[in-house]
Scaffold this motif. Structure first.
Motif, PDB file in Angstrom:
ATOM      1  N   GLY A  13      11.084  33.728  57.880  1.00 32.92           N
ATOM      2  CA  GLY A  13       9.634  33.653  57.883  1.00 32.92           C
ATOM      3  C   GLY A  13       9.013  33.376  59.235  1.00 32.92           C
ATOM      4  N   ASN A  14       9.829  33.233  60.264  1.00 32.40           N
ATOM      5  CA  ASN A  14       9.298  32.982  61.607  1.00 32.40           C
ATOM      6  C   ASN A  14       9.616  34.143  62.554  1.00 32.40           C
ATOM      7  N   GLY A  15       9.664  35.341  61.995  1.00 36.30           N
ATOM      8  CA  GLY A  15       9.991  36.527  62.785  1.00 36.30           C
ATOM      9  C   GLY A  15       9.001  36.812  63.896  1.00 36.30           C
ATOM     10  N   ALA A  16       7.698  36.631  63.633  1.00 34.07           N
ATOM     11  CA  ALA A  16       6.689  36.877  64.678  1.00 34.07           C
ATOM     12  C   ALA A  16       6.901  35.928  65.845  1.00 34.07           C
ATOM     13  N   GLU A  17       7.234  34.685  65.532  1.00 32.35           N
ATOM     14  CA  GLU A  17       7.520  33.696  66.581  1.00 32.35           C
ATOM     15  C   GLU A  17       8.775  34.101  67.363  1.00 32.35           C
ATOM     16  N   ALA A  18       9.791  34.584  66.655  1.00 32.93           N
ATOM     17  CA  ALA A  18      11.018  35.021  67.317  1.00 32.93           C
ATOM     18  C   ALA A  18      10.750  36.205  68.238  1.00 32.93           C
ATOM     19  N   VAL A  19       9.954  37.172  67.771  1.00 32.06           N
ATOM     20  CA  VAL A  19       9.617  38.333  68.601  1.00 32.06           C
ATOM     21  C   VAL A  19       8.913  37.877  69.879  1.00 32.06           C
ATOM     22  N   ALA A  20       7.931  36.995  69.749  1.00 28.83           N
ATOM     23  CA  ALA A  20       7.203  36.494  70.924  1.00 28.83           C
ATOM     24  C   ALA A  20       8.140  35.750  71.870  1.00 28.83           C
ATOM     25  N   PHE A  21       9.039  34.956  71.324  1.00 26.93           N
ATOM     26  CA  PHE A  21       9.998  34.194  72.118  1.00 26.93           C
ATOM     27  C   PHE A  21      10.928  35.129  72.889  1.00 26.93           C
ATOM     28  N   TYR A  22      11.500  36.119  72.217  1.00 29.05           N
ATOM     29  CA  TYR A  22      12.415  37.046  72.877  1.00 29.05           C
ATOM     30  C   TYR A  22      11.683  37.926  73.890  1.00 29.05           C
ATOM     31  N   LYS A  23      10.433  38.233  73.611  1.00 29.07           N
ATOM     32  CA  LYS A  23       9.625  38.994  74.569  1.00 29.07           C
ATOM     33  C   LYS A  23       9.450  38.190  75.858  1.00 29.07           C
ATOM     34  N   GLU A  24       9.120  36.915  75.701  1.00 24.92           N
ATOM     35  CA  GLU A  24       8.913  36.052  76.870  1.00 24.92           C
ATOM     36  C   GLU A  24      10.214  35.733  77.601  1.00 24.92           C
ATOM     37  N   ILE A  25      11.228  35.315  76.870  1.00 24.71           N
ATOM     38  CA  ILE A  25      12.466  34.821  77.486  1.00 24.71           C
ATOM     39  C   ILE A  25      13.379  35.946  77.946  1.00 24.71           C
TER      40      ILE A  25
END
Length: 141
Positions: A13-25
């Motif tokens: 349920g935190n996929g959007a957060e994961a996408v943003a994190f991987y985009k940044e990192i």
């Protein structure tokens, strides 16, 4: 004929957060992103507003690699990162250390990043989404 193999990460349920994190990192480029609400075929069971906003499919490009990602739909239990790890190769020890420290934020260290016989900098970390990463720099610089 197999045309490719890609890691497919399942999140809780935190996929959007994961996408943003991987985009940044990781500097990931988001090639596709679709929520369950955007699906042309809706499931027979009604979804809550929260479920509708969950990620049905994301396609990320990191360097020459493709990573797919989806939230686990309701009723399908998910244990993130159980038997899968992703190896990420950097161009320098400094970049490996930088990447490792960001992936470790909110996660936990499995092997401290350090010089090894096979890498100028190598470490293993599980990120805050339960995904295990093997971070490696070139053997010699």
């Amino acid at each position: 004929m197999i045309t490719g193999i890609n890691p497919y990460l399942i999140t809780n349920g935190n996929g959007a957060e994961a996408v943003a994190f991987y985009k940044e990192i990781l500097g990931a480029e988001v090639l596709a992103l679709m929520t369950f609400a955007e699906s042309p075929e809706q499931p027979e069971t009604p979804m809550t507003e929260e479920e509708k906003s969950m990620i049905m499919h994301a396609h990320l490009k990191v360097g020459s690699a493709d990573i797919m990602l989806s939230d686990s739909p309701a009723g399908m239990p998910c244990t993130s990162g159980d038997n899968t790890a992703i190896a990420v190769h950097t161009d320098s020890a400094e970049h490996a250390e930088h990447l490792y420290s960001h992936l470790k934020s909110g996660g936990h260290e499995l092997m401290k990043i350090q010089k090894t016989f096979f890498s100028s900098m190598y470490g293993v970390v599980t990120d805050r989404f339960g995904v295990t990463w093997h971070v490696a720099a070139p053997e010699t610089e």
